[in-house]
Design a protein around this motif. Structure first.
Motif, PDB file in Angstrom:
ATOM      1  N   LYS A  71     -88.954   6.138  15.091  1.00 22.55           N
ATOM      2  CA  LYS A  71     -89.697   5.051  15.663  1.00 22.55           C
ATOM      3  C   LYS A  71     -90.989   5.577  16.658  1.00 22.55           C
ATOM      4  CE  LYS A  71     -89.375   1.069  18.219  1.00 22.55           C
ATOM      5  NZ  LYS A  71     -88.632   0.560  19.330  1.00 22.55           N
ATOM      6  N   ILE A  72     -91.161   6.541  16.896  1.00 14.82           N
ATOM      7  CA  ILE A  72     -91.735   7.777  17.337  1.00 14.82           C
ATOM      8  C   ILE A  72     -93.127   7.860  16.776  1.00 14.82           C
ATOM      9  CG2 ILE A  72     -93.411   9.127  18.580  1.00 14.82           C
ATOM     10  CD1 ILE A  72     -90.995   8.126  20.493  1.00 14.82           C
ATOM     11  N   PHE A  73     -92.361   8.449  15.380  1.00 16.18           N
ATOM     12  CA  PHE A  73     -93.179   9.847  14.829  1.00 16.18           C
ATOM     13  C   PHE A  73     -93.456   9.027  12.885  1.00 16.18           C
ATOM     14  CE2 PHE A  73     -91.628  12.524  17.186  1.00 16.18           C
ATOM     15  CZ  PHE A  73     -92.267  13.109  18.460  1.00 16.18           C
ATOM     16  N   SER A  74     -92.860   8.021  13.052  1.00 18.22           N
ATOM     17  CA  SER A  74     -92.477   7.311  11.744  1.00 18.22           C
ATOM     18  C   SER A  74     -91.519   7.351  10.340  1.00 18.22           C
ATOM     19  CB  SER A  74     -94.110   6.521  10.298  1.00 18.22           C
ATOM     20  OG  SER A  74     -94.211   8.075  10.229  1.00 18.22           O
ATOM     21  N   VAL A  75     -91.136   7.186  10.240  1.00 14.79           N
ATOM     22  CA  VAL A  75     -90.022   7.901   9.404  1.00 14.79           C
ATOM     23  C   VAL A  75     -90.296   8.532   8.157  1.00 14.79           C
ATOM     24  CG1 VAL A  75     -87.676   7.095   7.452  1.00 14.79           C
ATOM     25  CG2 VAL A  75     -88.127   5.528   9.395  1.00 14.79           C
ATOM     26  N   GLY A  76     -91.814   8.520   8.129  1.00 11.66           N
ATOM     27  CA  GLY A  76     -92.011   9.408   6.796  1.00 11.66           C
ATOM     28  C   GLY A  76     -91.893  11.109   7.734  1.00 11.66           C
ATOM     29  N   ILE A  77     -93.026  10.842   8.786  1.00 14.66           N
ATOM     30  CA  ILE A  77     -93.051  12.182   8.929  1.00 14.66           C
ATOM     31  C   ILE A  77     -91.804  12.640   9.521  1.00 14.66           C
ATOM     32  CG2 ILE A  77     -94.541  12.629  11.040  1.00 14.66           C
ATOM     33  CD1 ILE A  77     -96.275  10.948  10.955  1.00 14.66           C
ATOM     34  N   LYS A 101     -87.316  18.155   7.077  1.00 15.11           N
ATOM     35  CA  LYS A 101     -86.978  18.411   5.785  1.00 15.11           C
ATOM     36  C   LYS A 101     -87.230  20.060   6.068  1.00 15.11           C
ATOM     37  CE  LYS A 101     -88.460  18.479   1.079  1.00 15.11           C
ATOM     38  NZ  LYS A 101     -89.750  18.329   0.189  1.00 15.11           N
ATOM     39  N   ASN A 102     -88.304  20.556   6.647  1.00 16.54           N
ATOM     40  CA  ASN A 102     -89.442  21.672   6.433  1.00 16.54           C
ATOM     41  C   ASN A 102     -88.769  22.563   7.435  1.00 16.54           C
ATOM     42  OD1 ASN A 102     -90.682  21.609   4.214  1.00 16.54           O
ATOM     43  ND2 ASN A 102     -92.302  19.969   5.683  1.00 16.54           N
ATOM     44  N   PHE A 103     -88.260  21.684   8.117  1.00 17.73           N
ATOM     45  CA  PHE A 103     -88.129  22.569   9.922  1.00 17.73           C
ATOM     46  C   PHE A 103     -86.687  21.831  10.243  1.00 17.73           C
ATOM     47  CE2 PHE A 103     -92.988  21.763   9.338  1.00 17.73           C
ATOM     48  CZ  PHE A 103     -93.226  23.669   9.288  1.00 17.73           C
ATOM     49  N   PRO A 104     -85.705  22.461   9.742  1.00 17.07           N
ATOM     50  CA  PRO A 104     -84.188  21.733  10.317  1.00 17.07           C
ATOM     51  C   PRO A 104     -83.693  22.453  11.310  1.00 17.07           C
ATOM     52  CG  PRO A 104     -83.812  22.574   8.250  1.00 17.07           C
ATOM     53  CD  PRO A 104     -85.756  23.071   8.250  1.00 17.07           C
ATOM     54  N   ASN A 105     -84.216  23.344  11.521  1.00 17.40           N
ATOM     55  CA  ASN A 105     -83.801  24.449  12.590  1.00 17.40           C
ATOM     56  C   ASN A 105     -83.937  23.812  13.974  1.00 17.40           C
ATOM     57  OD1 ASN A 105     -81.930  25.866  11.111  1.00 17.40           O
ATOM     58  ND2 ASN A 105     -83.442  27.678  11.379  1.00 17.40           N
ATOM     59  N   GLU A 106     -85.109  23.606  14.139  1.00 14.45           N
ATOM     60  CA  GLU A 106     -86.088  22.481  14.982  1.00 14.45           C
ATOM     61  C   GLU A 106     -85.819  21.826  15.275  1.00 14.45           C
ATOM     62  OE1 GLU A 106     -90.162  22.562  14.860  1.00 14.45           O
ATOM     63  OE2 GLU A 106     -90.075  24.828  14.696  1.00 14.45           O
ATOM     64  N   VAL A 107     -85.783  20.466  14.507  1.00 19.66           N
ATOM     65  CA  VAL A 107     -84.442  19.369  14.480  1.00 19.66           C
ATOM     66  C   VAL A 107     -82.990  20.104  15.335  1.00 19.66           C
ATOM     67  CG1 VAL A 107     -83.278  17.820  13.565  1.00 19.66           C
ATOM     68  CG2 VAL A 107     -85.698  18.916  12.723  1.00 19.66           C
ATOM     69  N   GLY A 144     -94.328  22.829  18.732  1.00 13.50           N
ATOM     70  CA  GLY A 144     -95.172  22.818  17.715  1.00 13.50           C
ATOM     71  C   GLY A 144     -95.456  22.256  16.320  1.00 13.50           C
ATOM     72  N   ASN A 145     -94.579  22.471  15.455  1.00 10.01           N
ATOM     73  CA  ASN A 145     -94.495  22.304  14.236  1.00 10.01           C
ATOM     74  C   ASN A 145     -94.412  20.339  13.934  1.00 10.01           C
ATOM     75  OD1 ASN A 145     -95.190  24.529  13.009  1.00 10.01           O
ATOM     76  ND2 ASN A 145     -92.670  24.725  13.291  1.00 10.01           N
ATOM     77  N   LEU A 146     -93.709  19.780  14.037  1.00 10.47           N
ATOM     78  CA  LEU A 146     -93.837  18.485  14.811  1.00 10.47           C
ATOM     79  C   LEU A 146     -94.952  18.029  14.985  1.00 10.47           C
ATOM     80  CD1 LEU A 146     -92.043  15.890  14.915  1.00 10.47           C
ATOM     81  CD2 LEU A 146     -91.788  16.237  16.835  1.00 10.47           C
ATOM     82  N   VAL A 147     -95.723  18.870  15.893  1.00 10.77           N
ATOM     83  CA  VAL A 147     -97.255  18.302  16.703  1.00 10.77           C
ATOM     84  C   VAL A 147     -97.436  18.058  15.253  1.00 10.77           C
ATOM     85  CG1 VAL A 147     -98.710  18.777  17.988  1.00 10.77           C
ATOM     86  CG2 VAL A 147     -96.288  18.897  19.071  1.00 10.77           C
ATOM     87  N   ILE A 148     -97.310  19.562  14.422  1.00 13.70           N
ATOM     88  CA  ILE A 148     -98.744  19.805  13.486  1.00 13.70           C
ATOM     89  C   ILE A 148     -98.046  18.555  12.319  1.00 13.70           C
ATOM     90  CG2 ILE A 148     -99.191  20.973  11.549  1.00 13.70           C
ATOM     91  CD1 ILE A 148     -98.499  23.736  13.494  1.00 13.70           C
ATOM     92  N   VAL A 149     -96.639  18.504  11.938  1.00 13.57           N
ATOM     93  CA  VAL A 149     -96.210  16.977  10.721  1.00 13.57           C
ATOM     94  C   VAL A 149     -97.693  16.257  11.256  1.00 13.57           C
ATOM     95  CG1 VAL A 149     -95.057  16.189   9.927  1.00 13.57           C
ATOM     96  CG2 VAL A 149     -95.382  18.906   9.949  1.00 13.57           C
TER      97      VAL A 149
END
Length: 192
Positions: free
Chosen positions: A26-32, A38-44, A64-69
Motif C-alpha cells: 500500500k505504501i510503495f504500490s503493488v508494482g514497486i 522479485k529482484n531482492f528476495p533476501n532483503e525482503v 537502499g535497493n528498495l529506495v532505489i526501486v
C-alpha cells in the motif's frame, strides 16, 4: 467446525506477516513492491525478520535497493503522504504503535477464541506456554497475559521459536516421552 479445529491450517504468524506485506504494498504500490520482492528476495526476508522482532520500537531500516526501486517513480518521502500509520524517518520506515497492533488483531482474536474453547472444557490446566514465531511478539504475550493471566500462569521461553524445534528433536530422540496420538485430546494437535 470449531475454531481450534481449523487452527492447524491457519497460522497466526503468517497472517501477521501477510498484513505487514500488504501494508508495504500500500505504501510503495503493488508494482514497486513486487519488483523489489522479485529482484531482492533476501532483503525482503530481512525486512520481515526485523518486523517480527519488533516489540516497542516500530522503526524499520529501509534497504537502499528498495529506495532505489521506489525513487524511479517519485521521491521516497512522498510515498508516505497518503498512508495512515507510517512515515519516512531518515532512511527508516516508522510505523505507529496503533498500526502495528492492527496487523495482529485477527490473529489475537482467533488465538483468544481458541484458548477460551479449550479452557472452557474444565480441563485441569494451570498454565499456558507460548511458543513459536508469533510468541516472539510482545504484543501477543501481553494480550494473552491480559486475557488469561488472572486465571492461568502464562509462560514464554526466552527463544519461543526454538522451543518447537527443540521439542521436535527431543521427541525424535525419545518418542515414548509423549503418549500415542490416539490417546491425546484432539485440542492438543492445534498447539503441536
Amino acid at each position: 467446525m470449531k475454531v481450534h479445529e481449523t487452527f492447524e491450517i491457519w497460522r497466526g504468524e503468517k497472517y501477521v506477516d501477510n498484513e505487514f506485506k500488504q501494508f508495504l504494498e500500500k505504501i510503495f504500490s503493488v508494482g514497486i513492491w513486487k519488483e523489489y520482492e522479485k529482484n531482492f528476495p533476501n532483503e525482503v526476508q530481512k525486512i520481515m525478520y526485523d518486523f517480527t522482532c519488533l516489540d516497542e520500537d516500530v522503526q524499520i531500516r529501509c534497504p537502499g535497493n528498495l529506495v532505489i526501486v521506489a525513487q524511479k517513480q517519485k521521491q521516497i518521502e512522498t510515498f508516505f503522504d497518503s498512508v495512515e500509520g507510517a512515515s519516512w524517518d531518515d532512511g527508516s520506515i516508522r510505523i505507529s504503535r496503533e498500526k502495528l497492533r492492527s496487523f495482529y488483531d485477527f490473529s489475537l482474536q482467533i488465538i483468544t477464541e481458541t484458548l477460551r474453547e479449550i479452557l472452557n472444557q474444565n480441563l485441569n490446566i494451570g498454565f499456558s506456554v507460548l511458543v513459536g514465531g508469533l510468541a516472539e511478539s510482545q504484543i501477543l504475550r501481553q494480550h494473552i497475559t491480559d486475557q488469561f493471566g488472572r486465571q492461568y500462569k502464562v509462560l514464554c521461553p526466552l527463544r519461543p521459536q526454538e522451543a518447537i524445534l527443540k521439542g521436535a528433536v527431543e521427541l525424535g530422540r525419545n518418542p515414548e516421552m509423549v503418549e500415542p496420538q490416539r490417546k491425546r485430546p484432539a485440542w492438543f494437535r492445534c498447539w503441536s
